[in-house]
Design an enzyme around this catalytic site. Sequence first.
Site, mmCIF file in Angstrom:
data_model
loop_
_atom_site.group_PDB
_atom_site.id
_atom_site.type_symbol
_atom_site.label_atom_id
_atom_site.label_comp_id
_atom_site.label_asym_id
_atom_site.label_seq_id
_atom_site.Cartn_x
_atom_site.Cartn_y
_atom_site.Cartn_z
ATOM 1 N N ARG A 3 0.829 -1.201 0.000
ATOM 2 C CA ARG A 3 0.000 0.000 0.000
ATOM 3 C C ARG A 3 0.864 1.252 0.000
ATOM 4 O O ARG A 3 0.573 2.230 -0.690
ATOM 5 C CB ARG A 3 -0.925 0.017 1.207
ATOM 6 C CG ARG A 3 -1.832 1.234 1.213
ATOM 7 C CD ARG A 3 -2.598 1.432 2.465
ATOM 8 N NE ARG A 3 -1.790 1.524 3.661
ATOM 9 C CZ ARG A 3 -2.310 1.710 4.887
ATOM 10 N NH1 ARG A 3 -3.610 1.810 5.028
ATOM 11 N NH2 ARG A 3 -1.543 1.790 5.939
ATOM 12 N N PHE A 44 3.610 2.736 6.282
ATOM 13 C CA PHE A 44 3.795 3.956 5.494
ATOM 14 C C PHE A 44 3.063 5.139 6.115
ATOM 15 O O PHE A 44 3.629 6.234 6.255
ATOM 16 C CB PHE A 44 3.301 3.713 4.066
ATOM 17 C CG PHE A 44 3.348 4.924 3.178
ATOM 18 C CD1 PHE A 44 4.454 5.194 2.399
ATOM 19 C CD2 PHE A 44 2.258 5.796 3.104
ATOM 20 C CE1 PHE A 44 4.497 6.301 1.569
ATOM 21 C CE2 PHE A 44 2.288 6.906 2.295
ATOM 22 C CZ PHE A 44 3.410 7.162 1.519
ATOM 23 N N ASP A 45 1.807 4.952 6.497
ATOM 24 C CA ASP A 45 1.001 6.045 7.069
ATOM 25 C C ASP A 45 1.632 6.613 8.328
ATOM 26 O O ASP A 45 1.777 7.835 8.486
ATOM 27 C CB ASP A 45 -0.402 5.544 7.415
ATOM 28 C CG ASP A 45 -1.144 4.980 6.231
ATOM 29 O OD1 ASP A 45 -0.562 4.134 5.528
ATOM 30 O OD2 ASP A 45 -2.302 5.361 6.022
ATOM 31 N N THR A 46 2.009 5.704 9.246
ATOM 32 C CA THR A 46 2.586 6.148 10.513
ATOM 33 C C THR A 46 3.896 6.886 10.294
ATOM 34 O O THR A 46 4.129 7.948 10.885
ATOM 35 C CB THR A 46 2.825 4.938 11.436
ATOM 36 O OG1 THR A 46 1.592 4.222 11.610
ATOM 37 C CG2 THR A 46 3.337 5.385 12.790
#
Length: 417
Positions: free
Chosen positions: A91, A201-203
């Site tokens: 992702r 990735f988001d964090t």
Amino acid sequence: MSVVSQLGEHPARRAAPRTATVDVVIPVYNEERSLPGCLEVLSRHLAEDFPFSWTITVVDNASTDDTLRVAHEWAGALDNVRVLHLDRKGRGLALRTAWGYSDADVVVYMDVDLSTGLEALLPLVAPLVNGHSDLAIGSRLAPGARTVRGGKRELISRCYNKMIRWTHGARFTDAQCGFKAARTDVIRPLLTHVRDDSWFFDTELLLLAEHNGLRVHEVPVDWVEDVDTRVNVVRTAAEDIAGLIRVARAKVTGAARVPGLPRRPEPRAVHPQAVLAKRENGLLWQLVSFGLIGLVSTVLTSALYALLRTWWPPLLANLVALTATTLWNTEANRRFTFLSQPGSSGRVHLQGLIVFALYYVVTSGALLGLHAWQPDASRWLEVLVLVVSSVVGTALRFVLLRSWVFRPAATAAEGES
């Protein structure tokens, strides 16, 4: 693979005048069943209720079913839908690729299951369009959010986000809600420093954004769990913990500083006759705040030590109890005690670890001395010695934090020059 050729040119925009362009990215892996409904609902919402020019980019992450074929069929039927195919899963990789090549003013990410209510999309994007914020995230844990999900995922989500706040001092409440947006001019420099290509990735993106002084806007959302998920919870949790350690190391070494990001001016009063308040940060305030925080920490440490001592030897129980409470203590002092001092640079993190080591030496040395003097000391005598040594260690900690770790910026600059 040629990303530019697959993305192609933006389709013709709607005739109505618009003030910004928005690219909504949807990563998919084996989602041939969910993708048609997602595109139908999302495109209708954007066409009827969204005031900006928009494009939907479907990013196929090496699907092995008919997801890519379905995506191309919908892209052929809808003017504002385009497709990007990647030969590798991830992702984070999908978002990095699509966001990096997008020519929109604002890039958005949402999950294909549309678990997040679309009425939150405009509040997510608006602060970015008007320049108030740099990134925006949906939150299932912010005040006002409403969620429908199982107890297991609720517990895991809350524990993970608490871990981020305790270990990194993060101010956002929900790192992994699949509903995020960013200004393109801000996200591009950040993408070159985000290493994870998967679920962390988001964090990592949010931690780097906060570390570099960017403003993250948070929108409470309505969220309904879709149990048809591709996420391996155990493996993802292990990768997330490893990622948190890696980002912490990058902060210490200075590798987390991203050049080329826009810098916001310091806050200032707009009214010409404003009488400005002064942030209270004198010695008296520091003593009171530090003392209250230290009192709470001492109580928590003693209680946790008494519990852990039931199973573990004194030094191990003391180490675990101190480590757990020190994470909270350091962050509380950064926020409330030393208000105007730097609190997130590599120097501060490194020196904070040294102060913790000295504190541990004082408290553990007291326990070792007790057992050398009285080998059969009672559990409560151990706790009493721990309390007294904690008070001594706390005083030493205050002196070091005030004079060394959180020393005024001007003094720090002189010492480092």
